[in-house]
Design a protein around this motif. Structure first.
Motif, PDB file in Angstrom:
ATOM      1  N   ASP A   1      25.999  29.446  34.125  1.00  0.00           N
ATOM      2  CA  ASP A   1      26.491  28.593  33.298  1.00  0.00           C
ATOM      3  C   ASP A   1      27.884  29.191  32.456  1.00  0.00           C
ATOM      4  OD1 ASP A   1      25.054  26.378  34.056  1.00  0.00           O
ATOM      5  OD2 ASP A   1      23.709  26.521  32.335  1.00  0.00           O
ATOM      6  N   ARG A   2      27.778  30.478  32.431  1.00  0.00           N
ATOM      7  CA  ARG A   2      28.867  31.118  31.471  1.00  0.00           C
ATOM      8  C   ARG A   2      29.582  32.258  32.403  1.00  0.00           C
ATOM      9  NH1 ARG A   2      25.333  33.878  27.172  1.00  0.00           N
ATOM     10  NH2 ARG A   2      27.184  34.436  26.497  1.00  0.00           N
ATOM     11  N   TYR A   3      29.056  32.315  33.819  1.00  0.00           N
ATOM     12  CA  TYR A   3      29.909  33.200  34.632  1.00  0.00           C
ATOM     13  C   TYR A   3      31.297  33.147  34.583  1.00  0.00           C
ATOM     14  CZ  TYR A   3      31.065  35.550  39.064  1.00  0.00           C
ATOM     15  OH  TYR A   3      31.550  36.303  39.989  1.00  0.00           O
ATOM     16  N   PHE A   4      32.008  32.150  34.802  1.00  0.00           N
ATOM     17  CA  PHE A   4      33.411  32.041  34.802  1.00  0.00           C
ATOM     18  C   PHE A   4      33.813  32.205  33.418  1.00  0.00           C
ATOM     19  CE2 PHE A   4      32.383  30.132  39.031  1.00  0.00           C
ATOM     20  CZ  PHE A   4      33.235  30.587  39.583  1.00  0.00           C
ATOM     21  N   ASP A   5      33.267  31.844  32.524  1.00  0.00           N
ATOM     22  CA  ASP A   5      33.880  32.151  31.088  1.00  0.00           C
ATOM     23  C   ASP A   5      33.802  33.732  30.818  1.00  0.00           C
ATOM     24  OD1 ASP A   5      33.770  29.325  30.593  1.00  0.00           O
ATOM     25  OD2 ASP A   5      31.817  29.611  29.636  1.00  0.00           O
ATOM     26  N   VAL A   6      32.929  34.427  31.355  1.00  0.00           N
ATOM     27  CA  VAL A   6      33.087  35.903  31.056  1.00  0.00           C
ATOM     28  C   VAL A   6      34.145  36.456  32.228  1.00  0.00           C
ATOM     29  CG1 VAL A   6      31.768  38.193  31.396  1.00  0.00           C
ATOM     30  CG2 VAL A   6      30.468  36.164  30.270  1.00  0.00           C
ATOM     31  N   VAL A   7      34.078  36.017  33.431  1.00  0.00           N
ATOM     32  CA  VAL A   7      35.128  36.376  34.276  1.00  0.00           C
ATOM     33  C   VAL A   7      36.679  36.148  33.540  1.00  0.00           C
ATOM     34  CG1 VAL A   7      36.375  35.812  36.307  1.00  0.00           C
ATOM     35  CG2 VAL A   7      33.736  36.080  36.210  1.00  0.00           C
ATOM     36  N   ASP A   8      36.522  34.826  32.935  1.00  0.00           N
ATOM     37  CA  ASP A   8      38.219  34.681  32.323  1.00  0.00           C
ATOM     38  C   ASP A   8      38.478  35.616  31.289  1.00  0.00           C
ATOM     39  OD1 ASP A   8      38.658  32.495  34.047  1.00  0.00           O
ATOM     40  OD2 ASP A   8      37.812  30.924  32.783  1.00  0.00           O
ATOM     41  N   LEU A   9      37.377  35.922  30.498  1.00  0.00           N
ATOM     42  CA  LEU A   9      37.336  36.863  29.184  1.00  0.00           C
ATOM     43  C   LEU A   9      37.726  38.271  29.696  1.00  0.00           C
ATOM     44  CD1 LEU A   9      37.217  37.297  26.217  1.00  0.00           C
ATOM     45  CD2 LEU A   9      34.827  37.845  26.735  1.00  0.00           C
ATOM     46  N   PHE A  10      37.341  38.573  30.805  1.00  0.00           N
ATOM     47  CA  PHE A  10      37.582  39.997  31.308  1.00  0.00           C
ATOM     48  C   PHE A  10      38.965  40.028  31.746  1.00  0.00           C
ATOM     49  CE2 PHE A  10      33.310  41.162  29.881  1.00  0.00           C
ATOM     50  CZ  PHE A  10      33.525  42.445  29.505  1.00  0.00           C
ATOM     51  N   PHE A  11      39.150  38.877  32.512  1.00  0.00           N
ATOM     52  CA  PHE A  11      40.703  39.015  33.155  1.00  0.00           C
ATOM     53  C   PHE A  11      41.720  38.751  32.062  1.00  0.00           C
ATOM     54  CE2 PHE A  11      39.211  37.671  37.668  1.00  0.00           C
ATOM     55  CZ  PHE A  11      39.680  38.905  38.247  1.00  0.00           C
TER      56      PHE A  11
ATOM     57  N   THR B   1      39.235  44.867  37.687  1.00  0.00           N
ATOM     58  CA  THR B   1      40.245  45.802  37.260  1.00  0.00           C
ATOM     59  C   THR B   1      41.684  45.661  37.939  1.00  0.00           C
ATOM     60  OG1 THR B   1      39.656  47.546  38.639  1.00  0.00           O
ATOM     61  CG2 THR B   1      38.752  47.262  36.485  1.00  0.00           C
ATOM     62  N   CYS B   2      41.856  44.933  38.762  1.00  0.00           N
ATOM     63  CA  CYS B   2      42.945  44.525  39.867  1.00  0.00           C
ATOM     64  C   CYS B   2      43.842  43.824  38.771  1.00  0.00           C
ATOM     65  CB  CYS B   2      42.629  43.770  41.169  1.00  0.00           C
ATOM     66  SG  CYS B   2      44.150  43.100  41.905  1.00  0.00           S
ATOM     67  N   PRO B   3      45.118  44.229  38.619  1.00  0.00           N
ATOM     68  CA  PRO B   3      46.102  43.399  37.806  1.00  0.00           C
ATOM     69  C   PRO B   3      46.593  42.320  38.582  1.00  0.00           C
ATOM     70  CG  PRO B   3      47.101  45.629  38.795  1.00  0.00           C
ATOM     71  CD  PRO B   3      45.644  45.667  39.015  1.00  0.00           C
ATOM     72  N   HIS B   4      46.649  42.234  39.804  1.00  0.00           N
ATOM     73  CA  HIS B   4      47.080  41.202  40.438  1.00  0.00           C
ATOM     74  C   HIS B   4      46.298  40.125  40.461  1.00  0.00           C
ATOM     75  CE1 HIS B   4      48.347  45.200  41.837  1.00  0.00           C
ATOM     76  NE2 HIS B   4      47.375  45.156  42.984  1.00  0.00           N
ATOM     77  N   CYS B   5      44.837  40.551  40.493  1.00  0.00           N
ATOM     78  CA  CYS B   5      43.810  39.348  40.392  1.00  0.00           C
ATOM     79  C   CYS B   5      43.734  38.783  38.943  1.00  0.00           C
ATOM     80  CB  CYS B   5      42.560  39.894  40.626  1.00  0.00           C
ATOM     81  SG  CYS B   5      42.205  40.588  42.223  1.00  0.00           S
ATOM     82  N   ALA B   6      44.058  39.613  37.918  1.00  0.00           N
ATOM     83  CA  ALA B   6      44.380  39.068  36.423  1.00  0.00           C
ATOM     84  C   ALA B   6      45.641  38.276  36.383  1.00  0.00           C
ATOM     85  CB  ALA B   6      44.276  40.326  35.693  1.00  0.00           C
ATOM     86  N   SER B   7      46.608  38.842  37.074  1.00  0.00           N
ATOM     87  CA  SER B   7      47.971  37.785  37.134  1.00  0.00           C
ATOM     88  C   SER B   7      47.577  36.380  37.832  1.00  0.00           C
ATOM     89  CB  SER B   7      48.974  38.384  37.582  1.00  0.00           C
ATOM     90  OG  SER B   7      50.036  37.705  37.577  1.00  0.00           O
ATOM     91  N   PHE B   8      46.957  36.364  38.508  1.00  0.00           N
ATOM     92  CA  PHE B   8      46.689  35.220  39.361  1.00  0.00           C
ATOM     93  C   PHE B   8      45.651  34.399  38.598  1.00  0.00           C
ATOM     94  CE2 PHE B   8      43.400  32.916  42.164  1.00  0.00           C
ATOM     95  CZ  PHE B   8      44.463  31.909  42.751  1.00  0.00           C
TER      96      PHE B   8
END
Length: 260
Positions: A103-113, A52-59
């Protein structure tokens, strides 16, 4: 509908703070790292982030894409994301990423960011998270099963506790590149580089860590905002000068800082 057990689990996540509550000390071992890139890459990049960190999402939606293309995809760097949730929704998003499998971990991280502004809200966030999770292949049943997995939540809490206890992480994003620490609430700028070059972001910091000695090579073709100090001083590679630029125009900083 989400069960009471789900809400209890998410409330427990909210209780985990850098103060390290007693129950977290008895939690499971930290979850194993999920690696993006070549596991044998010579440089390791670790980020502690809250979903939920906006700075993390921006990065992740900006600078990280350049890092991935130039270094991770080329086999020079392996990237590890470690959970450091500051609230129940951040913990829930991290749980969903873990439940999706390596295999899909970073895909889900990217989606939520990428869609953070849609779900990291006060107005019924769980239903918005459910909708995004279904886009990632979850069903109602698997969504609720994931968010009621206390063992998984304990493992995420342990990842956060380890970062706080062993590495001194207290905020997000906190990033380690080849052991060099970069942290701050907002954007990360002004990392001292070769020949007086003020590297403006982590892409340039990575070029310096990887051994570039020319200021032109560090700058790269797209780095138009680099300021050259005109100095002949060349700092050691284990020294970094970091300036944190605080941008609170949206007034999303903690309440005690909004009027500072």
């Amino acid at each position: 509908m989400l069960t009471r057990r789900t809400l209890v689990a998410l409330s427990a996540a909210a209780a985990v703070t850098p103060a390290i509550p007693a129950f977290a000390q008895e939690a499971a071992e930290p979850l194993p790292d999920v690696v993006l890139g070549d596991p044998d890459a010579p440089v390791t990049m670790i980020e502690y982030a809250s979903m939920t960190c906006p700075h993390c999402a921006s990065f992740h939606n900006g600078v990280f894409k350049d890092l991935k293309e130039e270094y991770i995809d080329q086999g020079h760097v392996k990237f590890i994301l470690r959970e450091f949730p500051f609230d129940p929704m951040a913990a829930a998003a991290s749980m969903l990423a873990r439940c999706s499998g390596e295999d899909r971990y970073f895909d889900v991280v990217d989606l939520f960011f990428e869609r953070q502004r849609e779900w990291a809200v006060r107005d019924d966030p769980l239903s918005k998270m459910r909708s995004l999770a279904k886009q990632a292949g979850f069903t109602d049943q698997s969504f609720e099963a994931c968010l009621t997995d206390q063992k998984l939540l304990d493992g995420i809490n342990a990842v956060k506790d380890h970062g706080y206890r062993e590495l001194g992480v207290t905020g997000t994003p906190t990033i380690f590149i080849a052991g060099e620490r970069y942290s701050g609430r907002r954007t990360i700028r002004g990392v001292g580089g070769p020949i007086g070059c003020g590297k403006s972001n982590l892409v340039e910091a990575m070029r310096w860590v990887m051994g570039e000695v020319s200021h032109k090579a560090v700058r790269g073709g797209a780095m138009d905002d680099v300021i050259f100090a005109g100095s002949g001083r060349r700092p050691a590679r284990d020294v970094a000068e970091v300036t944190l630029v605080l941008d609170n125009e949206a007034r999303t900083a903690p309440a005690d800082l909004n009027n500072a």
